[in-house]
Write a protein that holds these residues in place. Structure first.
Motif, PDB file in Angstrom:
ATOM      1  N   ALA A   1       5.776  12.929  -0.771  1.00 26.85           N
ATOM      2  CA  ALA A   1       6.615  11.770  -1.094  1.00 26.85           C
ATOM      3  C   ALA A   1       7.887  11.771  -0.254  1.00 26.85           C
ATOM      4  O   ALA A   1       8.316  10.731   0.258  1.00 26.85           O
TER       5      ALA A   1
ATOM      6  N   LYS B   1       5.305  10.376  -9.261  1.00 28.10           N
ATOM      7  CA  LYS B   1       4.980  10.643 -10.660  1.00 28.10           C
ATOM      8  C   LYS B   1       4.268  11.989 -10.839  1.00 28.10           C
ATOM      9  O   LYS B   1       4.149  12.497 -11.947  1.00 28.10           O
ATOM     10  N   SER B   2       3.805  12.548  -9.723  1.00 20.38           N
ATOM     11  CA  SER B   2       3.038  13.789  -9.787  1.00 20.38           C
ATOM     12  C   SER B   2       3.948  14.978 -10.082  1.00 20.38           C
ATOM     13  O   SER B   2       5.114  15.006  -9.709  1.00 20.38           O
TER      14      SER B   2
ATOM     15  N   ASP C   1       2.617  17.152  -3.646  1.00 18.36           N
ATOM     16  CA  ASP C   1       2.725  15.687  -3.716  1.00 18.36           C
ATOM     17  C   ASP C   1       4.176  15.247  -3.545  1.00 18.36           C
ATOM     18  O   ASP C   1       4.468  14.232  -2.891  1.00 18.36           O
TER      19      ASP C   1
ATOM     20  N   ALA D   1       4.858   5.570  -5.261  1.00 23.80           N
ATOM     21  CA  ALA D   1       5.030   5.604  -6.716  1.00 23.80           C
ATOM     22  C   ALA D   1       4.115   6.658  -7.342  1.00 23.80           C
ATOM     23  O   ALA D   1       4.523   7.407  -8.237  1.00 23.80           O
ATOM     24  N   ARG D   2       2.867   6.753  -6.842  1.00 25.62           N
ATOM     25  CA  ARG D   2       1.912   7.730  -7.390  1.00 25.62           C
ATOM     26  C   ARG D   2       2.359   9.155  -7.079  1.00 25.62           C
ATOM     27  O   ARG D   2       2.304  10.035  -7.941  1.00 25.62           O
ATOM     28  N   LEU D   3       2.842   9.390  -5.852  1.00 24.36           N
ATOM     29  CA  LEU D   3       3.277  10.738  -5.467  1.00 24.36           C
ATOM     30  C   LEU D   3       4.496  11.179  -6.262  1.00 24.36           C
ATOM     31  O   LEU D   3       4.613  12.338  -6.657  1.00 24.36           O
TER      32      LEU D   3
ATOM     33  N   LYS E   1       2.770   1.684  -3.391  1.00 24.28           N
ATOM     34  CA  LYS E   1       1.911   2.200  -4.471  1.00 24.28           C
ATOM     35  C   LYS E   1       1.673   3.700  -4.290  1.00 24.28           C
ATOM     36  O   LYS E   1       1.702   4.470  -5.254  1.00 24.28           O
ATOM     37  N   LEU E   2       1.435   4.111  -3.034  1.00 21.39           N
ATOM     38  CA  LEU E   2       1.213   5.531  -2.757  1.00 21.39           C
ATOM     39  C   LEU E   2       2.461   6.337  -3.102  1.00 21.39           C
ATOM     40  O   LEU E   2       2.370   7.396  -3.736  1.00 21.39           O
TER      41      LEU E   2
ATOM     42  N   GLU F   1       0.830  -1.207   0.000  1.00 24.53           N
ATOM     43  CA  GLU F   1       0.000   0.000   0.000  1.00 24.53           C
ATOM     44  C   GLU F   1       0.868   1.263   0.000  1.00 24.53           C
ATOM     45  O   GLU F   1       0.646   2.189  -0.794  1.00 24.53           O
TER      46      GLU F   1
END
Length: 287
Positions: free
Chosen positions: A180, A170-171, A176, A166-168, A163-164, A160
């Motif tokens: 991160a 890429k922002s 964000d 990785a998303r941050l 994944k969070l 979890e």
């Protein structure tokens, strides 16, 4: 010398990683490394100075708190300031080197807000007009290869959070990216705490094993003979040492409730210690 060789245009990650390994292996590693790196960063050869800054940043990423504590001292920070100050090497240091040093020190003010000397050094540079404005750290900066993570690292097992993160990352939103950074710091801290527990468990179990062996050898040597006064004192010392280890094992067991393999290892050590202590007490009673 190999990690900062000015004759090689690209970074040599093999030698850089070997340098980090040496820093981690030596008790004086951080202070010695920083002295050498300061000399290389002040080199009149631009490529050598830039390579040295890459080595420095890689050490920050890979060499832990001992290195961070050493680099946050004025002794090292002053050597970086000399590269920027016109009173020292600032008049002939290349703009690229000075820009990189400024970015490095500024990034430390972000990553190590608790290090007051880093904050003071950077504010002094701004007050003297050597740094006109905060550098913009490139969001697409390629970081050096991280040190190998242990098996079952939180970066791998906590799906979890991974994944969070990785998303941050890429922002393009600065908030964000700040989130991160905070998440990485908390995950690294959690990883360090986990590593400390593993190290503490291994050390305690090793100490228990040695104590059990000592008690076993003593029992084997004195089981069928009357104990002399020195032997009685030696046996009491063994018993006292064994008793001090029991609460440590109890604490380790409570820490390992979510790890069946670790818990089994602790319980086995506890059983062996309990048995050895019982046999020693029986010997005392028989005397």
């Amino acid at each position: 010398d190999k990690a900062t060789d000015p004759g090689v245009p690209e970074e040599n990650w093999e030698f850089i990683q070997q340098f980090c390994d040496r820093v981690n292996a030596d008790t004086e590693g951080p202070s010695l490394a920083l002295r050498l790196l300061a000399h290389k960063i002040q080199s009149p050869q631009e490529v050598e100075a830039l390579h040295a800054l890459t080595v420095l940043e890689t050490c920050v990423n890979n060499c832990g708190e001992r290195f961070h504590h050493a680099m946050a001292k004025f002794r090292f920070l002053n050597e970086l300031i000399k590269v920027l100050s016109p009173k020292y090497y600032g008049t002939w240091s290349s703009e690229q080197v000075k820009s990189r040093v400024t970015a490095v020190v500024f990034s430390w003010t972000v990553w190590f807000p608790q290090e007051v000397k880093i904050q003071d050094a950077y504010q002094m540079l701004k007050k003297q007009g050597i740094v006109k404005e905060d550098p913009k750290l490139p969001e697409d900066k390629i970081l050096p290869p991280p040190s190998p993570r242990p098996r079952n690292s939180i970066f791998d097992t906590d799906e979890e959070k991974s994944k969070l993160l990785a998303r941050l990352l890429k922002s393009n939103n600065s908030e964000d990216l700040q989130a991160a950074n905070c998440l990485i710091k908390s995950m690294v801290q959690e990883e360090q705490e986990k590593s400390a527990k593993v190290s503490r468990r291994a050390s305690t179990i090793s100490e228990v094993s040695e104590a059990v062996q000592c008690m076993g050898k003593f029992l084997e040597a004195h089981e069928r003979q009357e104990l002399s006064r020195p032997d009685q004192e030696a046996l009491q010392t063994l018993l006292q040492h064994g008793e001090k280890l029991r609460p440590l094992l109890f604490r380790l067991a409570s820490e390992a409730v979510d790890d069946d393999e670790a818990l089994a290892e602790v319980l086995q050590a506890s059983d062996e210690l309990t048995h050895a202590l019982r046999c020693c007490r029986q010997l005392v009673a028989s005397q």
